[in-house]
Every structure is written in structure tokens, then in C-alpha cells.
Design a protein around this motif. Structure first.
Motif, PDB file in Angstrom:
ATOM      1  N   VAL A 113      26.597  10.184  41.403  1.00  0.00           N
ATOM      2  CA  VAL A 113      27.318   9.658  42.565  1.00  0.00           C
ATOM      3  C   VAL A 113      26.921  10.467  43.792  1.00  0.00           C
ATOM      4  CG1 VAL A 113      29.586   9.189  43.556  1.00  0.00           C
ATOM      5  CG2 VAL A 113      29.240   8.965  41.086  1.00  0.00           C
ATOM      6  N   HIS A 114      26.473   9.763  44.848  1.00  0.00           N
ATOM      7  CA  HIS A 114      25.982  10.420  46.057  1.00  0.00           C
ATOM      8  C   HIS A 114      26.865  10.089  47.249  1.00  0.00           C
ATOM      9  CE1 HIS A 114      21.773  11.123  44.390  1.00  0.00           C
ATOM     10  NE2 HIS A 114      22.272  10.232  43.539  1.00  0.00           N
ATOM     11  N   GLY A 115      27.020  11.055  48.146  1.00  0.00           N
ATOM     12  CA  GLY A 115      27.654  10.828  49.440  1.00  0.00           C
ATOM     13  C   GLY A 115      26.863  11.574  50.494  1.00  0.00           C
ATOM     14  N   ARG A 116      26.421  10.868  51.535  1.00  0.00           N
ATOM     15  CA  ARG A 116      25.484  11.484  52.501  1.00  0.00           C
ATOM     16  C   ARG A 116      25.934  11.221  53.930  1.00  0.00           C
ATOM     17  NH1 ARG A 116      19.602  12.697  52.028  1.00  0.00           N
ATOM     18  NH2 ARG A 116      18.622  12.594  54.069  1.00  0.00           N
ATOM     19  N   VAL A 117      25.772  12.224  54.770  1.00  0.00           N
ATOM     20  CA  VAL A 117      25.958  12.063  56.200  1.00  0.00           C
ATOM     21  C   VAL A 117      24.601  12.285  56.876  1.00  0.00           C
ATOM     22  CG1 VAL A 117      26.652  14.485  56.489  1.00  0.00           C
ATOM     23  CG2 VAL A 117      27.187  12.830  58.255  1.00  0.00           C
ATOM     24  N   GLN A 118      24.243  11.369  57.755  1.00  0.00           N
ATOM     25  CA  GLN A 118      22.957  11.417  58.459  1.00  0.00           C
ATOM     26  C   GLN A 118      23.249  11.511  59.949  1.00  0.00           C
ATOM     27  OE1 GLN A 118      19.827  11.022  56.731  1.00  0.00           O
ATOM     28  NE2 GLN A 118      18.831  11.646  58.637  1.00  0.00           N
ATOM     29  N   PRO A 119      23.440  12.718  60.486  1.00  0.00           N
ATOM     30  CA  PRO A 119      23.779  12.847  61.910  1.00  0.00           C
ATOM     31  C   PRO A 119      22.660  12.324  62.803  1.00  0.00           C
ATOM     32  CG  PRO A 119      24.113  14.906  60.713  1.00  0.00           C
ATOM     33  CD  PRO A 119      23.326  14.010  59.824  1.00  0.00           C
ATOM     34  N   PRO A 120      23.001  11.820  63.977  1.00  0.00           N
ATOM     35  CA  PRO A 120      21.963  11.365  64.902  1.00  0.00           C
ATOM     36  C   PRO A 120      21.077  12.533  65.315  1.00  0.00           C
ATOM     37  CG  PRO A 120      24.134  11.377  65.951  1.00  0.00           C
ATOM     38  CD  PRO A 120      24.364  11.629  64.511  1.00  0.00           C
ATOM     39  N   LEU A 127      20.275  19.094  53.228  1.00  0.00           N
ATOM     40  CA  LEU A 127      20.884  20.085  52.347  1.00  0.00           C
ATOM     41  C   LEU A 127      21.643  19.333  51.265  1.00  0.00           C
ATOM     42  CD1 LEU A 127      21.669  23.110  51.766  1.00  0.00           C
ATOM     43  CD2 LEU A 127      23.811  22.562  52.941  1.00  0.00           C
ATOM     44  N   LEU A 128      21.378  19.655  50.018  1.00  0.00           N
ATOM     45  CA  LEU A 128      22.076  19.042  48.891  1.00  0.00           C
ATOM     46  C   LEU A 128      23.137  20.003  48.375  1.00  0.00           C
ATOM     47  CD1 LEU A 128      18.994  17.616  46.922  1.00  0.00           C
ATOM     48  CD2 LEU A 128      20.254  16.572  48.823  1.00  0.00           C
ATOM     49  N   ILE A 129      24.338  19.486  48.148  1.00  0.00           N
ATOM     50  CA  ILE A 129      25.426  20.266  47.567  1.00  0.00           C
ATOM     51  C   ILE A 129      25.926  19.494  46.355  1.00  0.00           C
ATOM     52  CG2 ILE A 129      27.654  21.370  47.958  1.00  0.00           C
ATOM     53  CD1 ILE A 129      27.188  21.140  50.929  1.00  0.00           C
ATOM     54  N   GLY A 130      26.051  20.153  45.209  1.00  0.00           N
ATOM     55  CA  GLY A 130      26.431  19.370  44.042  1.00  0.00           C
ATOM     56  C   GLY A 130      27.085  20.163  42.942  1.00  0.00           C
ATOM     57  N   SER A 131      27.573  19.412  41.975  1.00  0.00           N
ATOM     58  CA  SER A 131      28.059  19.919  40.697  1.00  0.00           C
ATOM     59  C   SER A 131      28.283  18.688  39.816  1.00  0.00           C
ATOM     60  CB  SER A 131      29.333  20.753  40.844  1.00  0.00           C
ATOM     61  OG  SER A 131      29.511  21.569  39.708  1.00  0.00           O
ATOM     62  N   HIS A 132      28.871  18.877  38.637  1.00  0.00           N
ATOM     63  CA  HIS A 132      28.902  17.783  37.663  1.00  0.00           C
ATOM     64  C   HIS A 132      30.306  17.209  37.488  1.00  0.00           C
ATOM     65  CE1 HIS A 132      30.576  20.470  34.444  1.00  0.00           C
ATOM     66  NE2 HIS A 132      29.973  21.384  35.177  1.00  0.00           N
ATOM     67  N   LEU A 133      30.356  15.913  37.157  1.00  0.00           N
ATOM     68  CA  LEU A 133      31.640  15.245  36.925  1.00  0.00           C
ATOM     69  C   LEU A 133      31.958  15.082  35.444  1.00  0.00           C
ATOM     70  CD1 LEU A 133      31.167  12.009  36.042  1.00  0.00           C
ATOM     71  CD2 LEU A 133      30.525  11.826  38.425  1.00  0.00           C
ATOM     72  N   ASP A 134      31.006  15.365  34.550  1.00  0.00           N
ATOM     73  CA  ASP A 134      31.284  15.260  33.112  1.00  0.00           C
ATOM     74  C   ASP A 134      31.953  16.537  32.620  1.00  0.00           C
ATOM     75  OD1 ASP A 134      28.840  16.752  33.406  1.00  0.00           O
ATOM     76  OD2 ASP A 134      28.450  16.472  31.277  1.00  0.00           O
ATOM     77  N   THR A 135      32.525  16.494  31.428  1.00  0.00           N
ATOM     78  CA  THR A 135      33.225  17.647  30.862  1.00  0.00           C
ATOM     79  C   THR A 135      32.829  17.845  29.402  1.00  0.00           C
ATOM     80  OG1 THR A 135      35.152  16.523  29.883  1.00  0.00           O
ATOM     81  CG2 THR A 135      35.248  16.985  32.259  1.00  0.00           C
ATOM     82  N   GLU A 172      24.046  16.036  51.806  1.00  0.00           N
ATOM     83  CA  GLU A 172      24.309  15.091  50.723  1.00  0.00           C
ATOM     84  C   GLU A 172      25.041  15.792  49.589  1.00  0.00           C
ATOM     85  OE1 GLU A 172      21.590  12.471  47.684  1.00  0.00           O
ATOM     86  OE2 GLU A 172      21.058  12.451  49.819  1.00  0.00           O
ATOM     87  N   VAL A 173      26.181  15.243  49.230  1.00  0.00           N
ATOM     88  CA  VAL A 173      26.946  15.753  48.085  1.00  0.00           C
ATOM     89  C   VAL A 173      26.608  14.890  46.868  1.00  0.00           C
ATOM     90  CG1 VAL A 173      29.234  16.239  47.148  1.00  0.00           C
ATOM     91  CG2 VAL A 173      28.811  16.507  49.605  1.00  0.00           C
ATOM     92  N   ILE A 174      26.306  15.547  45.751  1.00  0.00           N
ATOM     93  CA  ILE A 174      25.947  14.818  44.534  1.00  0.00           C
ATOM     94  C   ILE A 174      26.859  15.240  43.398  1.00  0.00           C
ATOM     95  CG2 ILE A 174      24.115  14.163  42.938  1.00  0.00           C
ATOM     96  CD1 ILE A 174      22.086  15.164  44.995  1.00  0.00           C
ATOM     97  N   ALA A 175      27.532  14.263  42.800  1.00  0.00           N
ATOM     98  CA  ALA A 175      28.324  14.496  41.581  1.00  0.00           C
ATOM     99  C   ALA A 175      27.443  14.065  40.409  1.00  0.00           C
ATOM    100  CB  ALA A 175      29.617  13.698  41.623  1.00  0.00           C
TER     101      ALA A 175
END
Length: 493
Positions: A113-120, A127-135, A172-175
Motif C-alpha cells: 500500500v502506497h501513499g505519496r505526496v508530490q509537491p510542486p 524519500l521512501l518511508i516504510g514498514s510492514h502491515l503483516d504480523t 512516499e509512505v509504503i506499508a
């Protein structure tokens, strides 16, 4: 307190805002550097006054962690494996939070799952920031989830204050869909796909029910094949770096009384599957002297592994006689080596039957990659000796390998400054030097290091307990993590 006449004069003055508002709000507007529009929001104004944003970085973040902790495939404990129904629900929830923070969201061909901000006018490097959603099975609610929620919360603060659009780089945040490797016994499926190091053969790995990774993707309307798997890979020139926030999963931070630490590096790890086959028979009719019992052989192997990993200096030398070069220190190996048998099964698994087959897993970790190979080599020698003596057959398969990873010194320096600043702002005191720790646990940063430079922050957890329902992080430590990421983004992007 001001008199009614004084308040009336303030409200009638042409030099003040022509709105009937409370004297408290007027004082906030006059003393705070924030905009009048932001100050009009009572929910946000208290956080904006001191720039610590407890409503978002603590209260909301903690509530979200507990909400995510209830999304499970079973009743009574937390379990969320790769693309299970609960994993899909968790991903949808995370997407909602990403959208709330002003991010554009999507799910890729491996369920990340990705969430990204693209400033003008921002650079193309993200920059990628992430961690995992599974357990894992019977998990705690902070492992993985804390990193995702902290990053989303920090970006939400920047969005509310109007600073998100002023970032010089996309964020971009990545789960990640799989880090634990529970369902397919192959870790880092999500992050390895993005890093471009996931073997195409992984798509055909089956779970215990016989479903392959590709089958599970198709069940969730994701058409990923060996031909298009490479399309998930990010190009190195498009990435600025990768940052991960994670609970420590150890007791060091609690022992020194600090909430945050920078991670210097991550131990390498190998996962093995050992299969021992013997002669299946009746528990009451086969004499003890004539048995070829694979379970007893497996038990001896496991005890032998424990001795090897507790005292590697008794089994491994540096003189090259064991078939390995002397480019590692046995003393260093002794300080970081850990070995675990976490799963064992027998067939046919009946109380009145001598088993015909035993399968168990071995997890070996150390910061010394050459030393890890030496341990595996010695374990293989012991296994064949024990199995030959007991007249059973043994097979050892390597299911996962990851070399030790060193975090980038530049990223770590910035993370250290951000953590120091966050803690000083929270406490009003000089907390001293932010500690630097090694990680014995594996993280998605290991896979992402094949793509770009990586940096990590650890967050204190109670008792150092993880992979357990007893896993716990203080609310103020959740706050500290979010504030540190916010400071990192503001200062460096």
C-alpha cells in the motif's frame, strides 16, 4: 479578568478582526505565529501553539494503532499474514489514513500500500518511508504498524500547517505486504519486489494449503506474473533514500531510560528447513534397539545447534581448518550470534506411532556474515554425523538469506539530530546523546538497501518484548517517534 466593557471595546475596535470571538482565541491569534485560519480550529490550535501536535502525533496515532491491532484473521489474538482477508482490511484502513493526510494512494502488484505526496516544483527523487502491515501469529500491535502510523501522522501535521507543498522532494509512505514471512516462509516479499531483488520463482512458492503466491494475488484481483514482476521495481535514480521507524524489540532503550535510538546496522540472517526421515512404525511393537526414529534424531540436532550457537568458539576456529577464511572474529560472533528453532512438525503425528518424518525450522542471525556461513557449515557437519549414526536421512534447505546491512551515516546523522530535537522539545531538557544500537531483528530496510541508502530509528518497547500480545509502547514514545519524523522531514526536505 477583563471587564464586559473592555471586551466590548475590543470587539468594536476597527483594528481587530471583525468577528465575535472569545478573548482566549484573540490572545492565541496575537501571540501565535500561525495563520488566523488555522487558529480558528480549536482542535488544532493547542498543538500549533507549541508545535508539538499531541492531538495528531499522540492521541490520534495511538488510537489508530489500537484500531489496526483489532484487524485480525482470528478471534482472540492478532494474526495478519500476506494478503489474508484481515491484511486486505488493514490495507484499506491505512489507505484511508493516507488520504486523510493528503497523500495520493494505490496498491501495487504485490499488495504493498502506497501513499505519496508530490509537491510542486519538487525534485524527482523521492524519500521512501516504510514498514510492514503483516504480523506473526499471536502478535503485538506495534511491530510494523508503529512505523506506518508515525509516518502518516507526521505528514498529516505538515499538510495541516501548509508545509507539505513546500517540501523539496516527494515523500512516499509504503506499508509493505509481507515482512514476517509467516504464510510462505519467505520474508520481505513486498520490499524485495520494490527493490528489484525478488526472484520470479517466488511467485510459485506454496503455502500450507497449496496456494502459491501468484494464486493468492489472483484471488485479490492482482495479475502479477513472472513477465511483469519486474515492473514493480523502483529505479535507484528515482529514490533519495529509505527511512524506517520500528520498535526496538529489545530491552536496551528501556534500560537506559530513553525513547529513541538510531540504528547502526542490521544483523544478517539465514532461515533453514531441516527434514529428517526415518522408519515409521508401531509404538508398541518395534524394539528400542531397532528403531530409526527421526524425532529423537531431530531432538539431538536441536540440542547440538544450541551448544554450537551458545559457544561457537568451541566448534569454529579462525585457522581455516573448518573450510572458511579467517576474516571474522569468533569473539565478535559470540557476542551477536543467535539461533532459534521456532517450528517443528511430525508425520503422522499420532501418540501410538513412531514418526516417519520430522520437519523443523532454524533461524540463524549475526552481524558477521562470514561467521554465519561458518556456523551453517558446522551445523551441516554435525547434522550428517548425527543422522548417519542414527540411520536416518537428513536434508537441510536454505529458505532465506539476507546479509547484514549497515545504515547510511548521513541519513543516521540527520535522524539522530531529529530525534534529539524532538526529545528536547518534548521534555524541555538536554537528554544527552541519542544512543546508537544494532538490530538483531530483520527489517524491510534490509531489502531496501539493495535499492538505496537506508536509515532507521528505534522506539522503546516495554520489557523489550515483541512478537507477543505483551508488546507495548508508551503513548509519549509514539508521540516522540512522530515528532522525530516530522522534524526530519522539515529539516532535510
Amino acid at each position: 479578568m477583563a471587564s464586559h466593557s473592555t471586551i466590548n471595546k475590543l470587539c468594536k475596535s476597527s483594528k481587530l478582526i471583525p468577528l465575535v470571538i472569545s478573548l482566549f482565541t484573540i490572545v492565541v491569534l496575537l501571540l501565535s505565529p500561525i495563520s488566523a485560519a488555522a487558529a480558528a480550529s480549536t482542535h488544532v490550535s493547542d498543538g500549533l501553539k507549541n508545535n508539538l501536535f499531541p492531538e495528531i502525533l499522540r492521541e490520534e496515532a495511538v488510537a489508530r494503532l489500537y484500531e489496526l491491532g483489532k484487524v485480525s484473521d482470528v478471534d482472540g489474538y492478532l494474526e495478519r499474514t500476506f494478503l489474508s482477508p484481515a491484511s486486505i482490511r488493514a490495507g484499506n484502513l491505512i489507505q484511508t489514513w493516507m488520504g486523510d493526510a493528503g497523500l495520493t494512494t494505490w496498491v501495487d502488484g504485490l499488495g504493498n500500500v502506497h501513499g505519496r505526496v508530490q509537491p510542486p516544483n519538487a525534485s524527482k527523487k523521492a524519500l521512501l518511508i516504510g514498514s510492514h502491515l503483516d504480523t506473526v501469529v499471536d502478535a503485538g500491535m506495534f511491530d510494523g504498524a508503529l512505523g506506518i502510523v508515525s509516518a502518516i501522522s507526521a505528514l498529516k501535521v505538515l499538510n495541516i500547517t501548509g508545509r507539505l507543498r513546500h517540501l523539496r522532494h516527494p515523500v512516499e509512505v509504503i506499508a509493505f505486504s509481507d515482512e514476517e514471512g509467516v504464510r510462505f516462509q519467505s520474508t520481505f516479499l513486498g520490499s524485495e519486489a520494490i527493490a528489484g531483488v525478488l526472484p520470479v520463482s517466488t511467485l510459485q512458492i506454496p503455502d500450507k494449503s497449496g496456494l502459491t503466491v501468484q494464486n493468492v494475488l489472483k484471488e485479490n484481483l492482482i495479475d502479477t506474473t513472472e513477465a511483469n514482476l519486474s515492473l514493480l521495481k523502483y529505479e535507484p535514480e528515482s529514490v533519495l533514500g529509505y527511512v524506517e521507524v520500528h520498535i526496538e524489540q529489545g530491552p536496551v532503550l528501556e534500560s537506559i531510560g530513553l525513547p529513541l535510538a538510531v540504528v547502526k546496522g542490521i544483523a544478517g540472517q539465514t532461515r533453514l528447513k531441516v527434514t529428517v526421515r526415518g522408519s515409521q512404525g508401531h509404538a508398541g511393537t518395534v524394539p528400542m534397539s531397532m528403531r530409526q526414529d527421526p524425532l529423537v534424531a531431530a531432538a539431538e540436532l536441536i540440542v547440538s545447534l544450541e551448544s554450537l550457537c551458545k559457544n561457537p568458539q568451541d566448534f569454529i576456529s579462525n585457522d581455516g581448518s573448518d573450510g572458511h577464511c579467517n576474516a571474522f572474529s569468533v569473539k565478535s560472533l559470540s557476542g551477536s550470534l543467535v539461533c532459534t528453532v521456532g517450528e517443528i512438525s511430525t508425520w503422522p503425528s499420532a501418540s501410538n506411532v513412531i514418526p516417519g518424518q520430522v520437519v523443523f525450522t532454524v533461524d540463524i542471525r549475526t552481524i558477521d556474515d562470514i561467521g554465519r556461513e561458518a556456523v551453517i557449515y558446522e551445523l551441516s557437519n554435525q547434522m550428517h554425523s548425527i543422522c548417519d549414526r542414527r540411520s536416518v536421512s537428513c536434508l537441510m534447505e536454505r529458505k532465506h538469506d539476507a546479509n547484514a546491512v549497515s545504515c547510511d551515516s548521513g541519513l543516521n546523522s540527520h535522524l539522530k539530530s531529529a530525534a534529539y530535537g524532538a526529545l528536547k522539545r518534548m521534555t524541555g531538557e538536554d537528554i544527552g546523546d541519542v544512543p546508537v544500537l544494532m538490530s538483531g531483528a530483520g527489517h524491510d530496510a534490509m531489502a531496501m538497501s539493495h535499492l538505496t541508502k537506508v536509515g532507521m530509528l528505534f522506539v522503546r518497547c516495554r520489557g523489550g518484548i515483541s512478537h507477543s500480545p505483551e508488546e507495548h509502547v508508551l503513548e509519549d514514545d509514539v508521540w516522540a517517534a512522530g515528532l522525530a519524523i516530522q522534524a526530519f522531514l522539515e529539516t532535510n526536505l
